[in-house]
Motif scaffolding. Structure first.
Motif, short mmCIF file in Angstrom:
data_model
loop_
_atom_site.label_atom_id
_atom_site.label_comp_id
_atom_site.label_asym_id
_atom_site.label_seq_id
_atom_site.Cartn_x
_atom_site.Cartn_y
_atom_site.Cartn_z
N CYS A 99 0.81 -1.22 0.00
CA CYS A 99 0.00 0.00 0.00
C CYS A 99 0.84 1.27 0.00
N TYR A 100 2.15 1.14 0.20
CA TYR A 100 3.03 2.31 0.22
C TYR A 100 3.84 2.44 -1.08
N ALA A 101 3.43 1.70 -2.10
CA ALA A 101 4.13 1.73 -3.38
C ALA A 101 4.19 3.16 -3.92
N GLY A 102 5.39 3.57 -4.35
CA GLY A 102 5.55 4.87 -4.97
C GLY A 102 5.57 6.05 -4.02
N GLN A 103 5.51 5.81 -2.72
CA GLN A 103 5.44 6.91 -1.76
C GLN A 103 6.77 7.26 -1.12
N LEU A 104 7.79 6.46 -1.38
CA LEU A 104 9.11 6.70 -0.77
C LEU A 104 10.16 6.76 -1.87
N PRO A 105 10.96 7.80 -1.91
CA PRO A 105 11.96 7.93 -2.97
C PRO A 105 13.12 6.96 -2.76
N PRO A 106 13.81 6.59 -3.84
CA PRO A 106 15.00 5.74 -3.70
C PRO A 106 16.04 6.42 -2.82
N GLY A 107 16.76 5.62 -2.07
CA GLY A 107 17.80 6.17 -1.21
C GLY A 107 18.24 5.14 -0.20
N PRO A 108 19.12 5.49 0.72
CA PRO A 108 19.64 4.53 1.70
C PRO A 108 18.52 3.90 2.53
N LEU A 109 18.76 2.67 2.95
CA LEU A 109 17.77 1.92 3.73
C LEU A 109 17.30 2.70 4.95
N TRP A 110 18.24 3.34 5.64
CA TRP A 110 17.88 4.01 6.91
C TRP A 110 16.94 5.19 6.65
N THR A 111 17.16 5.92 5.58
CA THR A 111 16.27 7.03 5.22
C THR A 111 14.90 6.50 4.84
N TRP A 112 14.91 5.42 4.04
CA TRP A 112 13.66 4.77 3.64
C TRP A 112 12.89 4.28 4.86
N LEU A 113 13.60 3.67 5.80
CA LEU A 113 12.95 3.12 6.99
C LEU A 113 12.29 4.22 7.81
N SER A 114 12.94 5.35 7.97
CA SER A 114 12.34 6.46 8.71
C SER A 114 11.07 6.93 8.03
N GLY A 115 11.10 7.02 6.70
CA GLY A 115 9.91 7.43 5.96
C GLY A 115 8.80 6.41 6.07
N LEU A 116 9.16 5.13 6.05
CA LEU A 116 8.14 4.09 6.17
C LEU A 116 7.46 4.14 7.53
N LEU A 117 8.24 4.33 8.57
CA LEU A 117 7.65 4.40 9.91
C LEU A 117 6.66 5.55 10.01
N ARG A 118 6.96 6.68 9.37
CA ARG A 118 6.03 7.80 9.38
C ARG A 118 4.74 7.45 8.63
N LEU A 119 4.88 6.78 7.49
CA LEU A 119 3.69 6.39 6.73
C LEU A 119 2.82 5.42 7.53
N ARG A 120 3.45 4.53 8.27
CA ARG A 120 2.70 3.52 9.02
C ARG A 120 1.99 4.10 10.24
N GLU A 121 2.36 5.32 10.63
CA GLU A 121 1.70 5.96 11.77
C GLU A 121 0.36 6.58 11.41
N ALA A 122 0.07 6.66 10.10
CA ALA A 122 -1.20 7.26 9.67
C ALA A 122 -2.37 6.39 10.13
N PRO A 123 -3.55 7.00 10.34
CA PRO A 123 -4.72 6.24 10.80
C PRO A 123 -5.08 5.11 9.84
N ASP A 124 -5.80 4.12 10.37
CA ASP A 124 -6.33 2.99 9.58
C ASP A 124 -5.23 2.13 8.99
N ARG A 125 -4.13 2.00 9.70
CA ARG A 125 -3.02 1.21 9.19
C ARG A 125 -3.42 -0.24 8.91
N ALA A 126 -4.14 -0.86 9.85
CA ALA A 126 -4.47 -2.28 9.71
C ALA A 126 -5.28 -2.53 8.44
N GLU A 127 -6.29 -1.70 8.21
CA GLU A 127 -7.12 -1.86 7.02
C GLU A 127 -6.32 -1.59 5.75
N ARG A 128 -5.50 -0.57 5.79
CA ARG A 128 -4.69 -0.19 4.63
C ARG A 128 -3.71 -1.30 4.26
#
Length: 427
Positions: free
Chosen positions: A68-97
Protein backbone atom coordinates in the motif's frame (compact mmCIF):
# COMPACT_ATOMS: atom_id res chain seq x y z
CA UNK A 1 -5.90 -32.21 -17.59
CA UNK A 2 -3.10 -32.21 -20.17
CA UNK A 3 -1.32 -28.98 -21.13
CA UNK A 4 0.74 -28.75 -24.31
CA UNK A 5 3.29 -25.96 -24.83
CA UNK A 6 5.99 -25.02 -27.31
CA UNK A 7 8.48 -25.35 -24.45
CA UNK A 8 8.21 -27.13 -21.10
CA UNK A 9 10.86 -26.14 -18.55
CA UNK A 10 10.85 -28.79 -15.82
CA UNK A 11 13.85 -27.03 -14.16
CA UNK A 12 15.33 -30.22 -12.69
CA UNK A 13 15.37 -31.98 -16.07
CA UNK A 14 16.21 -30.85 -19.62
CA UNK A 15 13.66 -28.56 -21.24
CA UNK A 16 11.29 -30.18 -23.73
CA UNK A 17 10.48 -28.61 -27.05
CA UNK A 18 6.81 -29.29 -27.86
CA UNK A 19 6.13 -30.88 -24.49
CA UNK A 20 3.13 -31.79 -22.38
CA UNK A 21 2.29 -31.98 -18.68
CA UNK A 22 -0.49 -34.15 -17.27
CA UNK A 23 -2.19 -33.10 -14.04
CA UNK A 24 -4.42 -35.37 -11.96
CA UNK A 25 -5.99 -34.64 -8.56
CA UNK A 26 -3.90 -31.53 -8.11
CA UNK A 27 -0.57 -33.21 -8.76
CA UNK A 28 1.69 -33.70 -11.73
CA UNK A 29 1.21 -37.17 -13.17
CA UNK A 30 3.78 -37.02 -15.97
CA UNK A 31 5.89 -34.75 -18.19
CA UNK A 32 6.52 -35.96 -21.77
CA UNK A 33 7.41 -34.88 -25.27
CA UNK A 34 4.21 -34.35 -27.29
CA UNK A 35 5.35 -37.17 -29.58
CA UNK A 36 5.02 -39.59 -26.65
CA UNK A 37 1.41 -38.59 -25.87
CA UNK A 38 -1.21 -41.09 -27.06
CA UNK A 39 -3.98 -40.21 -29.49
CA UNK A 40 -6.62 -40.51 -26.77
CA UNK A 41 -4.66 -38.24 -24.48
CA UNK A 42 -4.09 -35.72 -27.27
CA UNK A 43 -7.80 -35.35 -27.85
CA UNK A 44 -8.28 -34.01 -24.30
CA UNK A 45 -5.23 -31.73 -24.24
CA UNK A 46 -5.26 -27.95 -23.94
CA UNK A 47 -2.82 -26.45 -26.44
CA UNK A 48 -1.17 -23.33 -25.00
CA UNK A 49 0.41 -22.55 -28.36
CA UNK A 50 3.66 -20.58 -28.53
CA UNK A 51 4.17 -20.56 -24.79
CA UNK A 52 6.66 -21.70 -22.20
CA UNK A 53 5.20 -23.79 -19.39
CA UNK A 54 7.11 -23.59 -16.11
CA UNK A 55 6.62 -24.55 -12.49
CA UNK A 56 4.73 -21.76 -10.77
CA UNK A 57 7.27 -19.11 -9.83
CA UNK A 58 8.30 -18.90 -6.17
CA UNK A 59 9.06 -15.61 -4.43
CA UNK A 60 10.94 -16.38 -1.19
CA UNK A 61 11.13 -12.82 0.15
CA UNK A 62 8.33 -10.28 0.13
CA UNK A 63 6.53 -7.90 2.46
CA UNK A 64 3.01 -7.84 1.01
CA UNK A 65 1.60 -5.58 3.72
CA UNK A 66 3.85 -2.77 2.48
CA UNK A 67 2.27 -2.87 -1.00
CA UNK A 68 0.00 0.00 0.00
CA UNK A 69 3.03 2.31 0.22
CA UNK A 70 4.13 1.73 -3.38
CA UNK A 71 5.55 4.87 -4.97
CA UNK A 72 5.44 6.91 -1.76
CA UNK A 73 9.11 6.70 -0.77
CA UNK A 74 11.96 7.93 -2.97
CA UNK A 75 15.00 5.74 -3.70
CA UNK A 76 17.80 6.17 -1.21
CA UNK A 77 19.64 4.53 1.70
CA UNK A 78 17.77 1.92 3.73
CA UNK A 79 17.88 4.01 6.91
CA UNK A 80 16.27 7.03 5.22
CA UNK A 81 13.66 4.77 3.64
CA UNK A 82 12.95 3.12 6.99
CA UNK A 83 12.34 6.46 8.71
CA UNK A 84 9.91 7.43 5.96
CA UNK A 85 8.14 4.09 6.17
CA UNK A 86 7.65 4.40 9.91
CA UNK A 87 6.03 7.80 9.38
CA UNK A 88 3.69 6.39 6.73
CA UNK A 89 2.70 3.52 9.02
CA UNK A 90 1.70 5.96 11.77
CA UNK A 91 -1.20 7.26 9.67
CA UNK A 92 -4.72 6.24 10.80
CA UNK A 93 -6.33 2.99 9.58
CA UNK A 94 -3.02 1.21 9.19
CA UNK A 95 -4.47 -2.28 9.71
CA UNK A 96 -7.12 -1.86 7.02
CA UNK A 97 -4.69 -0.19 4.63
CA UNK A 98 -2.04 -2.88 4.98
CA UNK A 99 -4.57 -5.71 4.76
CA UNK A 100 -5.62 -4.29 1.41
CA UNK A 101 -1.95 -4.11 0.47
CA UNK A 102 -1.54 -7.83 1.19
CA UNK A 103 -4.45 -8.69 -1.11
CA UNK A 104 -3.29 -6.34 -3.87
CA UNK A 105 0.30 -7.56 -3.72
CA UNK A 106 -0.76 -11.21 -3.87
CA UNK A 107 -3.04 -10.51 -6.84
CA UNK A 108 -0.20 -8.79 -8.69
CA UNK A 109 2.18 -11.67 -7.91
CA UNK A 110 -0.28 -14.16 -9.42
CA UNK A 111 -0.62 -12.00 -12.52
CA UNK A 112 3.16 -12.26 -12.97
CA UNK A 113 3.13 -16.06 -12.63
CA UNK A 114 4.05 -16.41 -8.95
CA UNK A 115 2.15 -19.25 -7.29
CA UNK A 116 4.00 -19.34 -3.96
CA UNK A 117 5.28 -16.48 -1.85
CA UNK A 118 7.29 -16.17 1.34
CA UNK A 119 5.66 -13.19 3.01
CA UNK A 120 7.01 -11.50 6.11
CA UNK A 121 4.41 -9.74 8.24
CA UNK A 122 5.45 -7.62 11.21
CA UNK A 123 2.64 -8.98 13.38
CA UNK A 124 2.17 -12.29 11.57
CA UNK A 125 -1.44 -11.47 10.67
CA UNK A 126 -1.17 -11.27 6.87
CA UNK A 127 -2.56 -14.79 6.51
CA UNK A 128 -6.01 -13.44 7.36
CA UNK A 129 -5.89 -11.12 4.36
CA UNK A 130 -4.91 -14.04 2.13
CA UNK A 131 -7.94 -16.13 3.12
CA UNK A 132 -9.60 -15.72 -0.29
CA UNK A 133 -6.43 -15.77 -2.38
CA UNK A 134 -5.46 -18.93 -4.26
CA UNK A 135 -1.75 -18.17 -3.86
CA UNK A 136 0.36 -20.59 -1.84
CA UNK A 137 2.06 -18.73 0.99
CA UNK A 138 4.57 -19.19 3.76
CA UNK A 139 3.37 -16.55 6.21
CA UNK A 140 6.39 -15.55 8.28
CA UNK A 141 5.80 -14.12 11.74
CA UNK A 142 8.68 -11.74 12.43
CA UNK A 143 10.41 -11.59 15.80
CA UNK A 144 11.59 -8.04 16.55
CA UNK A 145 12.98 -7.29 20.02
CA UNK A 146 12.79 -3.52 19.41
CA UNK A 147 9.08 -3.53 18.57
CA UNK A 148 6.23 -2.02 20.57
CA UNK A 149 3.84 -4.81 19.54
CA UNK A 150 4.18 -8.61 19.47
CA UNK A 151 6.03 -10.74 18.65
CA UNK A 152 8.93 -9.28 20.63
CA UNK A 153 10.16 -12.46 22.32
CA UNK A 154 10.04 -16.21 21.63
CA UNK A 155 6.91 -16.77 23.74
CA UNK A 156 4.99 -14.16 21.76
CA UNK A 157 6.36 -15.61 18.52
CA UNK A 158 5.04 -19.07 19.41
CA UNK A 159 1.62 -17.59 20.17
CA UNK A 160 1.47 -15.85 16.79
CA UNK A 161 2.59 -18.97 14.92
CA UNK A 162 -0.10 -21.06 16.58
CA UNK A 163 -2.78 -18.69 15.31
CA UNK A 164 -2.06 -19.54 11.67
CA UNK A 165 -4.28 -22.41 10.44
CA UNK A 166 -1.97 -24.83 8.62
CA UNK A 167 -2.79 -26.26 5.21
CA UNK A 168 -1.04 -27.14 1.95
CA UNK A 169 -1.42 -23.51 0.91
CA UNK A 170 -0.77 -21.76 4.24
CA UNK A 171 2.32 -22.46 6.30
CA UNK A 172 3.44 -20.38 9.27
CA UNK A 173 7.13 -19.54 8.95
CA UNK A 174 9.58 -18.34 11.59
CA UNK A 175 11.50 -15.10 11.05
CA UNK A 176 14.02 -13.25 13.20
CA UNK A 177 14.21 -9.80 11.66
CA UNK A 178 17.97 -9.12 11.81
CA UNK A 179 20.92 -9.48 14.19
CA UNK A 180 20.77 -5.79 15.11
CA UNK A 181 17.05 -5.87 16.03
CA UNK A 182 16.78 -9.27 17.75
CA UNK A 183 18.98 -10.35 20.63
CA UNK A 184 21.18 -13.43 20.27
CA UNK A 185 18.98 -15.54 22.54
CA UNK A 186 15.94 -14.63 20.45
CA UNK A 187 17.59 -15.56 17.15
CA UNK A 188 18.85 -18.88 18.52
CA UNK A 189 15.40 -19.58 19.94
CA UNK A 190 13.79 -18.82 16.57
CA UNK A 191 16.08 -21.35 14.89
CA UNK A 192 15.26 -23.98 17.50
CA UNK A 193 11.57 -23.22 17.12
CA UNK A 194 11.72 -23.63 13.33
CA UNK A 195 13.35 -27.03 13.81
CA UNK A 196 10.88 -28.18 16.47
CA UNK A 197 7.83 -27.05 14.51
CA UNK A 198 9.32 -28.11 11.13
CA UNK A 199 8.77 -24.64 9.67
CA UNK A 200 10.73 -22.48 7.23
CA UNK A 201 13.10 -19.94 8.80
CA UNK A 202 14.45 -16.65 7.48
CA UNK A 203 16.26 -13.51 8.55
CA UNK A 204 17.65 -10.35 7.01
CA UNK A 205 21.45 -10.65 7.09
CA UNK A 206 24.40 -8.41 6.19
CA UNK A 207 22.02 -5.96 4.52
CA UNK A 208 24.04 -2.78 5.18
CA UNK A 209 27.60 -1.73 5.90
CA UNK A 210 26.41 -0.34 9.24
CA UNK A 211 25.00 -3.73 10.26
CA UNK A 212 28.28 -5.44 9.40
CA UNK A 213 30.22 -2.89 11.48
CA UNK A 214 27.78 -3.36 14.37
CA UNK A 215 28.29 -7.13 14.26
CA UNK A 216 32.04 -6.61 14.40
CA UNK A 217 31.61 -4.87 17.75
CA UNK A 218 31.16 -1.21 16.79
CA UNK A 219 28.10 -0.39 18.89
CA UNK A 220 27.89 3.15 17.49
CA UNK A 221 27.82 2.03 13.82
CA UNK A 222 24.01 2.01 13.56
CA UNK A 223 21.99 5.20 13.16
CA UNK A 224 21.60 6.77 16.65
CA UNK A 225 17.86 6.06 17.13
CA UNK A 226 18.27 2.38 16.22
CA UNK A 227 21.49 2.08 18.21
CA UNK A 228 19.68 3.45 21.26
CA UNK A 229 16.79 1.00 20.88
CA UNK A 230 19.20 -1.89 20.37
CA UNK A 231 21.11 -0.96 23.51
CA UNK A 232 17.88 -0.66 25.49
CA UNK A 233 16.85 -4.14 24.31
CA UNK A 234 20.24 -5.57 25.29
CA UNK A 235 21.29 -6.27 21.69
CA UNK A 236 25.03 -6.12 21.18
CA UNK A 237 27.48 -6.92 18.43
CA UNK A 238 29.12 -10.30 18.10
CA UNK A 239 32.74 -9.13 17.71
CA UNK A 240 32.96 -10.98 14.44
CA UNK A 241 31.79 -11.15 10.85
CA UNK A 242 28.17 -11.67 9.71
CA UNK A 243 28.60 -15.38 8.98
CA UNK A 244 30.82 -15.79 12.03
CA UNK A 245 27.93 -14.40 14.07
CA UNK A 246 25.54 -16.80 12.34
CA UNK A 247 27.78 -19.76 13.15
CA UNK A 248 27.78 -18.77 16.84
CA UNK A 249 23.99 -18.53 16.84
CA UNK A 250 23.67 -21.94 15.17
CA UNK A 251 26.00 -23.37 17.81
CA UNK A 252 23.82 -21.81 20.50
CA UNK A 253 20.73 -23.39 18.93
CA UNK A 254 22.17 -26.85 18.22
CA UNK A 255 25.09 -27.28 20.61
CA UNK A 256 28.85 -27.36 20.15
CA UNK A 257 29.34 -31.14 20.02
CA UNK A 258 29.78 -33.13 16.80
CA UNK A 259 26.05 -33.79 16.42
CA UNK A 260 25.25 -30.13 17.00
CA UNK A 261 27.77 -29.05 14.38
CA UNK A 262 26.30 -31.53 11.91
CA UNK A 263 22.77 -30.27 12.54
CA UNK A 264 23.93 -26.67 12.17
CA UNK A 265 25.54 -27.43 8.80
CA UNK A 266 22.37 -29.09 7.51
CA UNK A 267 19.90 -26.52 8.84
CA UNK A 268 18.13 -25.04 5.86
CA UNK A 269 17.08 -21.41 6.13
CA UNK A 270 16.90 -18.26 4.03
CA UNK A 271 19.17 -15.25 4.46
CA UNK A 272 17.68 -12.20 2.78
CA UNK A 273 20.08 -9.84 1.00
CA UNK A 274 23.64 -10.72 2.20
CA UNK A 275 24.78 -7.57 0.41
CA UNK A 276 28.06 -7.19 2.29
CA UNK A 277 29.94 -10.47 2.63
CA UNK A 278 33.66 -10.82 2.00
CA UNK A 279 35.34 -13.87 0.48
CA UNK A 280 36.10 -15.44 3.87
CA UNK A 281 32.49 -15.19 4.97
CA UNK A 282 31.27 -16.54 1.63
CA UNK A 283 33.54 -19.56 2.04
CA UNK A 284 32.07 -20.14 5.51
CA UNK A 285 28.54 -19.74 4.17
CA UNK A 286 29.24 -22.32 1.46
CA UNK A 287 29.74 -24.93 4.22
CA UNK A 288 26.19 -24.34 5.48
CA UNK A 289 22.84 -25.22 3.90
CA UNK A 290 21.44 -21.71 3.77
CA UNK A 291 19.93 -20.06 0.71
CA UNK A 292 20.74 -16.43 0.02
CA UNK A 293 17.78 -14.45 -1.33
CA UNK A 294 18.94 -11.58 -3.51
CA UNK A 295 16.41 -8.87 -4.39
CA UNK A 296 18.08 -7.12 -7.38
CA UNK A 297 15.82 -4.14 -7.97
CA UNK A 298 15.41 -3.33 -4.26
CA UNK A 299 19.20 -3.60 -3.96
CA UNK A 300 19.56 -0.91 -6.60
CA UNK A 301 16.73 1.17 -5.09
CA UNK A 302 18.63 1.44 -1.80
CA UNK A 303 21.85 2.38 -3.58
CA UNK A 304 23.89 -0.56 -2.28
CA UNK A 305 27.32 -1.43 -3.59
CA UNK A 306 27.59 -4.29 -6.11
CA UNK A 307 26.10 -7.50 -4.74
CA UNK A 308 28.54 -10.38 -4.14
CA UNK A 309 26.40 -12.65 -6.37
CA UNK A 310 29.35 -13.72 -8.57
CA UNK A 311 31.40 -14.78 -5.54
CA UNK A 312 28.44 -16.59 -3.99
CA UNK A 313 27.83 -18.58 -7.17
CA UNK A 314 31.51 -19.40 -7.61
CA UNK A 315 31.64 -20.69 -4.01
CA UNK A 316 28.61 -22.92 -4.58
CA UNK A 317 26.20 -21.00 -2.35
CA UNK A 318 22.57 -21.47 -3.36
CA UNK A 319 21.03 -18.14 -4.42
CA UNK A 320 17.37 -17.42 -5.13
CA UNK A 321 15.78 -14.19 -6.33
CA UNK A 322 13.03 -12.32 -4.50
CA UNK A 323 11.21 -9.03 -4.94
CA UNK A 324 11.20 -7.50 -1.45
CA UNK A 325 8.27 -5.07 -1.06
CA UNK A 326 6.41 -2.84 -3.49
CA UNK A 327 7.51 0.06 -1.29
CA UNK A 328 11.00 -0.49 -2.74
CA UNK A 329 10.51 -2.23 -6.09
CA UNK A 330 8.27 -1.40 -9.05
CA UNK A 331 6.40 -4.70 -9.39
CA UNK A 332 5.97 -8.21 -8.03
CA UNK A 333 7.47 -9.74 -11.20
CA UNK A 334 10.19 -12.31 -10.58
CA UNK A 335 10.96 -12.41 -14.29
CA UNK A 336 11.70 -8.69 -14.13
CA UNK A 337 14.09 -9.39 -11.25
CA UNK A 338 15.78 -12.04 -13.40
CA UNK A 339 15.95 -9.61 -16.31
CA UNK A 340 17.59 -7.01 -14.06
CA UNK A 341 20.37 -9.51 -13.29
CA UNK A 342 20.62 -10.66 -16.92
CA UNK A 343 21.24 -7.11 -18.14
CA UNK A 344 24.28 -6.99 -15.89
CA UNK A 345 25.48 -10.32 -17.27
CA UNK A 346 25.32 -8.78 -20.74
CA UNK A 347 27.49 -5.92 -19.51
CA UNK A 348 29.98 -8.32 -17.97
CA UNK A 349 29.16 -7.29 -14.41
CA UNK A 350 27.93 -10.68 -13.13
CA UNK A 351 29.37 -14.20 -13.04
CA UNK A 352 29.64 -16.18 -16.29
CA UNK A 353 28.11 -19.04 -14.28
CA UNK A 354 24.75 -17.36 -14.86
CA UNK A 355 22.68 -18.16 -17.90
CA UNK A 356 18.92 -17.76 -18.51
CA UNK A 357 18.08 -21.31 -17.45
CA UNK A 358 20.00 -20.81 -14.19
CA UNK A 359 18.00 -17.62 -13.59
CA UNK A 360 14.76 -19.56 -14.10
CA UNK A 361 15.95 -22.06 -11.49
CA UNK A 362 16.62 -19.17 -9.08
CA UNK A 363 12.92 -18.17 -9.22
CA UNK A 364 11.55 -21.72 -9.02
CA UNK A 365 13.40 -24.66 -7.47
CA UNK A 366 16.10 -22.75 -5.60
CA UNK A 367 13.47 -20.35 -4.28
CA UNK A 368 11.33 -23.29 -3.18
CA UNK A 369 14.36 -24.66 -1.33
CA UNK A 370 14.66 -21.36 0.55
CA UNK A 371 11.13 -22.00 1.85
CA UNK A 372 11.75 -25.73 2.49
CA UNK A 373 9.12 -26.58 -0.13
CA UNK A 374 11.34 -28.02 -2.85
CA UNK A 375 9.90 -31.49 -2.24
CA UNK A 376 6.44 -30.16 -3.16
CA UNK A 377 6.88 -27.39 -5.72
CA UNK A 378 9.53 -25.62 -7.80
CA UNK A 379 9.94 -28.17 -10.61
CA UNK A 380 7.73 -30.17 -12.93
CA UNK A 381 8.17 -33.67 -11.59
CA UNK A 382 5.67 -36.49 -11.17
CA UNK A 383 4.11 -36.39 -7.71
CA UNK A 384 4.69 -32.71 -7.05
CA UNK A 385 1.82 -30.30 -6.58
CA UNK A 386 0.57 -28.93 -9.88
CA UNK A 387 1.53 -25.28 -9.57
CA UNK A 388 2.25 -24.08 -13.11
CA UNK A 389 2.64 -20.85 -15.04
CA UNK A 390 2.54 -20.26 -18.79
CA UNK A 391 4.25 -17.35 -20.53
CA UNK A 392 4.28 -16.25 -24.18
CA UNK A 393 7.48 -16.78 -26.15
CA UNK A 394 8.31 -14.07 -28.66
CA UNK A 395 7.97 -14.99 -32.34
CA UNK A 396 11.62 -14.32 -33.29
CA UNK A 397 12.92 -16.90 -30.81
CA UNK A 398 14.83 -19.82 -32.37
CA UNK A 399 12.45 -22.76 -32.51
CA UNK A 400 14.82 -25.51 -31.38
CA UNK A 401 17.06 -23.85 -28.78
CA UNK A 402 16.04 -24.18 -25.12
CA UNK A 403 18.62 -21.66 -23.95
CA UNK A 404 17.35 -19.16 -26.52
CA UNK A 405 13.76 -19.75 -25.37
CA UNK A 406 14.80 -19.18 -21.76
CA UNK A 407 16.69 -16.05 -22.77
CA UNK A 408 13.64 -14.69 -24.59
CA UNK A 409 11.55 -15.32 -21.50
CA UNK A 410 13.99 -13.51 -19.21
CA UNK A 411 14.57 -10.61 -21.60
CA UNK A 412 10.87 -9.91 -22.23
CA UNK A 413 9.62 -10.75 -18.70
CA UNK A 414 6.02 -11.07 -19.90
CA UNK A 415 2.87 -11.38 -17.85
CA UNK A 416 1.62 -14.92 -17.38
CA UNK A 417 -1.01 -16.13 -19.85
CA UNK A 418 -2.14 -18.85 -17.46
CA UNK A 419 -1.54 -19.75 -13.81
CA UNK A 420 -2.57 -22.95 -12.04
CA UNK A 421 -2.37 -23.77 -8.31
CA UNK A 422 -2.97 -27.40 -7.33
CA UNK A 423 -4.04 -27.99 -10.92
CA UNK A 424 -6.80 -25.37 -10.81
CA UNK A 425 -6.53 -22.38 -13.12
CA UNK A 426 -6.53 -19.18 -11.08
CA UNK A 427 -5.74 -16.54 -13.75
Amino acid sequence: MILRAAWVFSIDAPALQDGAVCVHDGRIEWVRPWSAVSADERSAAVDLGRAALLPGLVNPHAHLELSCYAGQLPPGPLWTWLSGLLRLREAPDRAEREARGVRDGAAQALMHGTTCIGDISRTGSAWRSLADSPIRAVCFAELLSLATEPPRNPAELIAVLREVPQSDRRIAGVSAHAPYTVDAAGIAASISLAVQMERPWCAHWAETREEVAFLSGMSDALPPPIAAMAAAAGIGGHAGSPIGALEKLLERAFGADADGRRRARTFSGALAHCNYLDREDIARLARLSMTVVYCPRAHEYYGHESHPLPLLLEAGVRVALGTDSLAATPSMSLLEEARHVWKRVARGRVSPLLNPERLLRMITLDAARALRLDDRIGSLRAGKQADLSAFPIRSDCAANDALEAARALVETAPLATGVWVDGVRVT
